[in-house]
Design a protein around this motif. Sequence first.
Motif, PDB file in Angstrom:
ATOM      1  N   TYR A  92     -11.189  16.896  -3.419  1.00  0.00           N
ATOM      2  CA  TYR A  92     -11.147  17.662  -2.047  1.00  0.00           C
ATOM      3  C   TYR A  92      -9.716  17.640  -1.581  1.00  0.00           C
ATOM      4  N   ILE A  93      -8.792  16.696  -2.046  1.00  0.00           N
ATOM      5  CA  ILE A  93      -7.432  16.823  -1.521  1.00  0.00           C
ATOM      6  C   ILE A  93      -7.035  18.156  -1.897  1.00  0.00           C
ATOM      7  N   ASP A  94      -7.299  18.578  -3.128  1.00  0.00           N
ATOM      8  CA  ASP A  94      -6.668  20.041  -3.705  1.00  0.00           C
ATOM      9  C   ASP A  94      -7.609  20.980  -2.921  1.00  0.00           C
ATOM     10  N   ALA A  95      -8.755  20.911  -2.497  1.00  0.00           N
ATOM     11  CA  ALA A  95      -9.611  21.777  -1.859  1.00  0.00           C
ATOM     12  C   ALA A  95      -9.021  21.878  -0.389  1.00  0.00           C
ATOM     13  N   SER A  96      -8.674  20.982   0.043  1.00  0.00           N
ATOM     14  CA  SER A  96      -8.145  21.065   1.791  1.00  0.00           C
ATOM     15  C   SER A  96      -6.617  21.598   1.364  1.00  0.00           C
ATOM     16  N   VAL A 147       1.821   0.279  -9.615  1.00  0.00           N
ATOM     17  CA  VAL A 147       0.909  -0.365  -8.477  1.00  0.00           C
ATOM     18  C   VAL A 147      -0.333  -0.004  -8.630  1.00  0.00           C
ATOM     19  N   LYS A 148      -1.423  -0.384  -7.759  1.00  0.00           N
ATOM     20  CA  LYS A 148      -2.731  -0.319  -7.554  1.00  0.00           C
ATOM     21  C   LYS A 148      -2.996   0.342  -6.396  1.00  0.00           C
ATOM     22  N   LYS A 149      -2.542  -0.074  -5.047  1.00  0.00           N
ATOM     23  CA  LYS A 149      -3.166   0.455  -4.030  1.00  0.00           C
ATOM     24  C   LYS A 149      -2.259   1.689  -3.561  1.00  0.00           C
ATOM     25  N   VAL A 150      -2.997   2.650  -3.571  1.00  0.00           N
ATOM     26  CA  VAL A 150      -2.380   4.106  -3.402  1.00  0.00           C
ATOM     27  C   VAL A 150      -3.682   5.007  -2.684  1.00  0.00           C
ATOM     28  N   VAL A 151      -2.995   5.660  -1.315  1.00  0.00           N
ATOM     29  CA  VAL A 151      -3.573   6.762  -0.742  1.00  0.00           C
ATOM     30  C   VAL A 151      -3.000   7.683  -0.873  1.00  0.00           C
ATOM     31  N   ARG A 152      -3.735   8.946  -1.180  1.00  0.00           N
ATOM     32  CA  ARG A 152      -3.265  10.079  -1.348  1.00  0.00           C
ATOM     33  C   ARG A 152      -3.601  11.058  -0.233  1.00  0.00           C
ATOM     34  N   SER A 153      -2.585  11.649   0.315  1.00  0.00           N
ATOM     35  CA  SER A 153      -3.124  12.364   1.470  1.00  0.00           C
ATOM     36  C   SER A 153      -2.622  14.004   1.455  1.00  0.00           C
ATOM     37  N   MET A 154      -3.080  14.888   2.156  1.00  0.00           N
ATOM     38  CA  MET A 154      -2.862  16.216   2.306  1.00  0.00           C
ATOM     39  C   MET A 154      -2.532  16.762   3.854  1.00  0.00           C
ATOM     40  N   ILE A 193       0.920  -1.178  -0.094  1.00  0.00           N
ATOM     41  CA  ILE A 193       0.028  -0.179   0.033  1.00  0.00           C
ATOM     42  C   ILE A 193       0.653   1.096  -0.050  1.00  0.00           C
ATOM     43  N   TYR A 194       0.693   2.231  -0.976  1.00  0.00           N
ATOM     44  CA  TYR A 194       1.599   3.248  -0.974  1.00  0.00           C
ATOM     45  C   TYR A 194       0.827   4.457  -0.423  1.00  0.00           C
ATOM     46  N   VAL A 195       1.281   5.395   0.325  1.00  0.00           N
ATOM     47  CA  VAL A 195       0.704   6.376   0.935  1.00  0.00           C
ATOM     48  C   VAL A 195       1.530   7.598   0.527  1.00  0.00           C
ATOM     49  N   SER A 196       0.740   8.548  -0.097  1.00  0.00           N
ATOM     50  CA  SER A 196       1.747   9.970  -0.622  1.00  0.00           C
ATOM     51  C   SER A 196       1.299  11.013   0.136  1.00  0.00           C
ATOM     52  N   LEU A 197       2.301  11.602   0.603  1.00  0.00           N
ATOM     53  CA  LEU A 197       2.128  12.780   1.207  1.00  0.00           C
ATOM     54  C   LEU A 197       2.276  14.095   0.372  1.00  0.00           C
ATOM     55  N   MET A 198       2.744  13.656  -0.990  1.00  0.00           N
ATOM     56  CA  MET A 198       3.198  14.642  -1.854  1.00  0.00           C
ATOM     57  C   MET A 198       2.078  15.680  -2.430  1.00  0.00           C
TER      58      MET A 198
END
Length: 268
Positions: A162-166, A109-116, A90-95
């Motif tokens: 909503y990631i861009d909005a946050s 890869v397929k499993k990705v979580v994007r975060s802000m 599972i890849y979690v991006s903070l970028m």
Amino acid sequence: MKTLVIGAGNMGLTYAEGMAKSAMLNRRNLMVFDKSADVIARLREMDHFDVYEKLEDCLPQADMVFIAVKPYHCDDLFEEMRSMVNEEQIYVSLMAGVTIAKIQAGLGVKKVVRSMPNLPAQVGKGVTSYTESKEVSRVELLMVRNLLDTTGESIHVKNENYIDASTGISGSGPAYVFYFMQSMLEAALKMGFSKNDSRVLVSQTFEGAVELFNRNDLSPDTWMERVASKGGTTRAALDSMDDNNVKELIKDAAYAAFDRAVELGEDK
Ligand SMILES: NC(=O)c1ccc[n+]([C@@H]2O[C@H](COP(=O)([O-])OP(=O)(O)OC[C@H]3O[C@@H](n4cnc5c(N)ncnc54)[C@H](OP(=O)(O)O)[C@@H]3O)[C@@H](O)[C@H]2O)c1
């Protein structure tokens, strides 16, 4: 659950420190990789987690991978990682601004979580918004959330818009608060207070107001009415702000950050 953090700068290190305290992980399960020799030397001195200088020694054994390098470094990093990833990770991006589709294509890869995330994560008071690709299961998402929460609170959002909005509210938001603080500091100095007294006046005012706000469900408008009385000093200040359209200007600023986040995502 072996977790790897790639990039131990401001954010990566903050998350690694938060996760190191989590009941879900222990030191044996937390790995940190950075390409900077100085950073590695500093991390080894701290001795809080296992530090790696070669991706091949840590990436293949990771179940979850947090990516915390600057967005403009991601292409080189993905190229370097590609031959070592597997589809179960599972890849979690903070970028900021790097889309899920780009991460999936770049890494294969397929499993990705994007975060802000945001900066107050450094003091355990961060707020992180996050969303995921459809291949991430509910249980996996819950595990990610538990780790994100080690730096404060998190909110799940339904899509990347909503990631861009946050980014416009919480990601860039601490800077808006500092802007307001700086303006009040300058006013206090101009009124003749010492630097130290100005700092105390401003910081206690912010801290106290936030604590009051968090105590119940009252809106900021209601709190303003409680401070301001007709014909009084606070009313004079609020009228001056309204006359100068300050509320609309602040909303415009948040939208400027939101628009820029969308634009950056399109550039990449
Ligand atoms: N700081 C914030 O408030 C904030 C808020 C929201 C989101 N973010 C996101 O968080 C991410 C990290 O930001 P940051 O401020 O923590 O950056 P940073 O302090 O520059 O940290 C990034 C670290 O990653 C290292 N690095 C670069 N390329 C690498 C590679 N290929 N492999 C391993 N390590 C590598 C860097 O080394 P070098 O210095 O040698 O390049 C540096 O030590 C960014 O994508 C940013 O968009 C940050």
